[in-house]
Design a protein around this motif. Structure first.
Motif, PDB file in Angstrom:
ATOM      1  N   PRO B  81       0.945  -1.327  -0.130  1.00 40.59           N
ATOM      2  CA  PRO B  81       0.091   0.028  -0.082  1.00 40.59           C
ATOM      3  C   PRO B  81       0.918   1.336  -0.045  1.00 40.59           C
ATOM      4  CG  PRO B  81      -0.349  -1.475   1.844  1.00 40.59           C
ATOM      5  CD  PRO B  81       0.647  -1.982   1.379  1.00 40.59           C
ATOM      6  N   HIS B  82       0.125   2.416  -0.298  1.00 42.57           N
ATOM      7  CA  HIS B  82       0.841   3.643  -0.142  1.00 42.57           C
ATOM      8  C   HIS B  82       1.477   3.981   1.046  1.00 42.57           C
ATOM      9  CE1 HIS B  82       1.246   8.123  -0.255  1.00 42.57           C
ATOM     10  NE2 HIS B  82       0.160   8.304   1.024  1.00 42.57           N
ATOM     11  N   ASP B  83       2.629   4.526   0.982  1.00 43.13           N
ATOM     12  CA  ASP B  83       3.545   4.924   2.236  1.00 43.13           C
ATOM     13  C   ASP B  83       3.728   3.796   3.235  1.00 43.13           C
ATOM     14  OD1 ASP B  83       4.785   6.690   3.762  1.00 43.13           O
ATOM     15  OD2 ASP B  83       2.760   7.102   5.220  1.00 43.13           O
ATOM     16  N   ALA B  84       4.054   2.452   2.478  1.00 44.70           N
ATOM     17  CA  ALA B  84       4.406   1.487   3.457  1.00 44.70           C
ATOM     18  C   ALA B  84       5.912   1.226   3.337  1.00 44.70           C
ATOM     19  CB  ALA B  84       3.700   0.207   2.917  1.00 44.70           C
ATOM     20  N   THR B 175      -3.384  -1.059  -4.344  1.00 41.09           N
ATOM     21  CA  THR B 175      -4.816  -1.043  -3.653  1.00 41.09           C
ATOM     22  C   THR B 175      -5.848  -1.101  -4.569  1.00 41.09           C
ATOM     23  OG1 THR B 175      -3.371   0.474  -2.213  1.00 41.09           O
ATOM     24  CG2 THR B 175      -5.965   0.372  -1.683  1.00 41.09           C
ATOM     25  N   ARG B 176      -5.816  -0.327  -5.632  1.00 37.28           N
ATOM     26  CA  ARG B 176      -7.054  -0.483  -6.516  1.00 37.28           C
ATOM     27  C   ARG B 176      -6.919  -2.099  -7.214  1.00 37.28           C
ATOM     28  NH1 ARG B 176     -11.022   1.390  -7.510  1.00 37.28           N
ATOM     29  NH2 ARG B 176     -10.864   1.443  -9.546  1.00 37.28           N
ATOM     30  N   GLU B 181      -9.563  -6.053 -10.055  1.00 39.89           N
ATOM     31  CA  GLU B 181      -8.239  -6.651 -11.057  1.00 39.89           C
ATOM     32  C   GLU B 181      -8.387  -6.152 -12.282  1.00 39.89           C
ATOM     33  OE1 GLU B 181      -7.991 -11.093 -10.415  1.00 39.89           O
ATOM     34  OE2 GLU B 181      -7.210 -11.148 -12.351  1.00 39.89           O
ATOM     35  N   ALA B 182      -9.691  -5.652 -12.897  1.00 38.29           N
ATOM     36  CA  ALA B 182      -9.534  -5.054 -13.968  1.00 38.29           C
ATOM     37  C   ALA B 182      -9.320  -3.544 -13.929  1.00 38.29           C
ATOM     38  CB  ALA B 182     -10.816  -5.593 -14.700  1.00 38.29           C
ATOM     39  N   ALA B 183      -9.419  -2.901 -12.895  1.00 40.37           N
ATOM     40  CA  ALA B 183      -9.407  -1.388 -12.745  1.00 40.37           C
ATOM     41  C   ALA B 183      -8.351  -0.780 -13.797  1.00 40.37           C
ATOM     42  CB  ALA B 183      -9.037  -1.000 -11.273  1.00 40.37           C
ATOM     43  N   PRO B 184      -8.982   0.104 -14.666  1.00 36.28           N
ATOM     44  CA  PRO B 184      -8.300   0.601 -15.724  1.00 36.28           C
ATOM     45  C   PRO B 184      -6.973   1.408 -14.968  1.00 36.28           C
ATOM     46  CG  PRO B 184     -10.206   1.800 -15.085  1.00 36.28           C
ATOM     47  CD  PRO B 184     -10.420   0.605 -14.454  1.00 36.28           C
ATOM     48  N   ASP B 185      -6.846   1.977 -13.767  1.00 34.13           N
ATOM     49  CA  ASP B 185      -5.864   2.687 -13.247  1.00 34.13           C
ATOM     50  C   ASP B 185      -4.733   1.845 -12.548  1.00 34.13           C
ATOM     51  OD1 ASP B 185      -7.696   2.191 -11.452  1.00 34.13           O
ATOM     52  OD2 ASP B 185      -7.627   4.271 -10.481  1.00 34.13           O
ATOM     53  N   GLN B 218      -6.622  -4.893   6.587  1.00 31.19           N
ATOM     54  CA  GLN B 218      -7.594  -5.037   5.235  1.00 31.19           C
ATOM     55  C   GLN B 218      -6.757  -4.788   4.118  1.00 31.19           C
ATOM     56  OE1 GLN B 218     -10.210  -5.816   3.704  1.00 31.19           O
ATOM     57  NE2 GLN B 218     -10.066  -4.442   2.048  1.00 31.19           N
ATOM     58  N   ALA B 219      -5.883  -3.717   3.872  1.00 32.27           N
ATOM     59  CA  ALA B 219      -5.276  -3.265   2.473  1.00 32.27           C
ATOM     60  C   ALA B 219      -4.180  -4.494   2.467  1.00 32.27           C
ATOM     61  CB  ALA B 219      -4.483  -1.917   2.771  1.00 32.27           C
TER      62      ALA B 219
END
Lengths: 283, 320
Positions: B81-84, B175-176, B181-185, B218-219
């Protein structure tokens, strides 16, 4: 007779000109393993060395070599086993090397030399290199110390990275593959102004490992063992200044000043041509 | 012989519109004198002879073609995740190399991305009294289809040479991706999951130790579960970053349980910047596992049919 070219790599103020001047004095007047060939001993064109030789005779430091300068001295040499060779010794303003890094272009004239050269000589003046200490564990771990995105840092590269990048570029341009360890050209690393370091008879390789660890690791893993050596060089044996004469230095003449610490350390040797002897494979 | 417009910014001869907007090149002042281009091409060839095919910045996919043919390359996917602490983990390894340390029992043998490494390392340095050293900033979330790749060439004493490519992607991608799984970003996350030879997955101990540990758990857990679908036996090292904080016992156990269920053969490491060597250990652990490619599986002839004429499958196969 074989003609040998060497490439001399050294930034501004790393002592290229002084080494050239002292080397000539040695070969001519106080030869060791290599000397100038009798009969044709004086090179036809000494313009490149004229200024440094006269400065040293008067116990003064030579002027900075102008950027645009590119000169070569042809030295007809003979070794102690009677083998003849011609060495062309280049001299230039060290900024040219810095420009290679800044512009990311190696001039075609250099490219030809790098490709053809029998050996490379690299002059590093350790005391003028910028090295940052490791500080990761000392960074304050505060939540409010978070940097913002637009706070872009102007970066001064660590000297380690500069030298590695430069060598990588030169090797690439000279079409030398580094996946296998490099065997040709041989590389002699001279730590210039060794007298500044108070290293005594310490192994110059060890000094490089302590002061520029990344460069040392890169060299050790890129060149084959035995094809790269590290020397400590003090061309003048002491610091001279440009506008005052050092009487001690003047009395004996420059050929009695200066020494070199061989790879592995040990007693310093007055024969400044030793790295060349090694480079040309005549030891 | 080909011709070019005398205006160097105009590509009318390549089939594009005239740079000055004329309908035909004969109406244009420049176009009236189309120059022979042969000499021009030759000059540009000469210009590139002394150049090198890398800029020092992080590598993109187009650069890989220059690099990967020369030796075995190892792509390490760094996820979390971000900032890990993904970028700090990588920077710590570069700083250790700068100090002369070895990574995975191998010595530094060059890097195509020194400018990128130096850019990251600069944040941690005291070079100006007005700017205190900090950790590297948040990796920008770009629309790129692949993460920026940081490069290290390593060589062991035996002479084995490896190009190590480390992905440096923003945490939001992962995270996205773990949510959709198919998230465009999340294209970069998909690229990483598909192409990495091994994974470093990081979890932030300071967050697991905080009252907000639920979100962090969770993340991390959803990332593990997502990666479990894609890992296909590739090695993974799970890194507890910022380990000078002790995470609460039960969230930690829950994460370990997820690891055990989804990632076979996972290895764990702890890292903290107060012991910079621990960052090197984490990467070394994974490089040890990925240094040599996995053995190929034995080829088994598929049974294509029951035709009596196609039945012969070699002599003495079943008798042993």
């Amino acid at each position: 007779m074989t003609a040998h070219e060497i490439v001399l790599l050294g930034g501004p103020d790393s002592g290229k000109t002084h080494y050239a001047g002292q080397l000539y004095g040695r070969l001519q007047r106080r030869p060791g393993r290599l000397r100038l060939r009798p009969g044709e001993a004086t090179p036809t064109d000494l313009t490149a060395l004229q200024e440094v030789l006269s400065c040293l005779e008067n116990g003064r430091a030579a002027q900075h070599t102008p950027v645009s300068t590119w000169t070569e001295v042809q030295l007809p040499l003979i070794d102690n086993r009677g083998r003849l060779m011609d060495l062309s010794w280049p001299d230039y303003g060290g900024e040219a090397l810095r420009d290679v890094l800044a512009d990311r272009v190696v001039p075609p004239s250099w490219q030809a030399r790098l490709t053809a050269a029998h050996g490379w000589v690299m002059l590093i003046r350790i005391n003028s290199e910028v090295v940052f200490p490791a500080t990761l564990e000392r960074i304050p771990q505060k939540a409010d110390a978070k940097p913002s995105l637009n706070n872009v840092r102007a970066t001064t590269w660590d000297s380690n990275a500069r030298w590695v990048e430069l060598l990588q570029m030169l090797l690439h341009v000279a079409r030398i593959d580094t996946v296998q360890r490099v065997r040709r050209p041989r590389l002699a690393v001279l730590l210039s102004c060794y007298d500044e370091l108070d290293a005594g008879s310490q192994d110059p390789g060890e000094v490089l490992r302590q002061r520029l660890p990344l460069v040392s690791a890169f060299l050790a893993s890129t060149w084959s063992a035995g094809q790269m050596t590290i020397w400590g060089l003090s061309s003048l044996g002491r610091a001279l200044v440009k506008d005052a004469s050092d009487t001690d230095f003047m009395q004996d003449g420059p050929e009695y000043q200066g020494w070199i610490v061989p790879p592995g350390g040990g007693v310093s040797n007055p024969d400044l041509s030793l790295p060349l002897t090694w480079l040309l494979g005549t030891e | 012989m080909s011709f070019r417009c005398a205006n160097s910014g105009c590509y009318v001869t390549d089939g594009e519109a005239c740079a000055l907007g004329h309908a035909s090149s004969t109406e244009c002042d420049f176009g009236a004198a189309l120059h022979a281009a042969a000499e021009h091409a030759d000059a540009s060839m000469r210009d590139t002879t002394g150049r090198v095919p890398w800029s020092g910045a992080a590598l993109g996919l187009a650069d890989l073609g220059q690099l990967t043919p020369r030796a075995r390359s190892i792509v390490i996917g760094v996820m979390g995740p971000h900032d890990a602490g993904k970028t700090t983990l990588l920077t710590g390894n570069y700083l250790a190399l700068l100090q002369g340390h070895r990574v995975a029992n191998a010595g530094f043998s060059g890097s195509r991305t020194l400018a990128a490494w130096e850019g990251l390392a600069a944040w941690t340095r005291f070079d100006d009294a007005t700017r205190p050293p900090t950790f590297p900033p948040h990796t920008p979330r770009a629309a790129a289809r692949s993460p920026g790749l940081l490069h290290l060439a390593l060589r062991r004493d035996s002479g084995e040479f490896r190009d190590v490519l480390l992905t440096d992607g923003p945490g939001e991608w992962f995270t996205r991706w773990s949510i959709n799984e198919a998230a465009p970003d999340a294209e970069g996350a998909r690229w990483t999951a598909r192409h990495a030879d091994g994974f470093l997955v990081v979890a932030d101990c300071s967050r697991l130790a905080s009252p907000d540990y639920g979100t962090a758990r969770q993340a991390t857990r959803s990332l593990i579960e997502r990666l479990g679908n894609h890992i296909a036996g590739r090695p993974m090292v799970f890194v507890w970053t910022k380990s000078d904080h002790t995470p609460q016992e039960r969230p930690r156990a829950a994460i370990r349980e997820a690891l055990g269920a989804h990632i076979p053969n996972v290895r764990e490491a702890e890292s903290t910047v107060s012991r910079p060597n621990s960052l090197v250990t984490a990467l070394s652990l994974l490089l040890e596992d990925t240094w040599n490619p996995p053995y190929a599986r034995r080829v088994v002839d598929p049974v294509l049919g029951n035709d009596g004429f196609a039945r012969f499958r070699g002599r003495g196969h079943d008798r042993t």
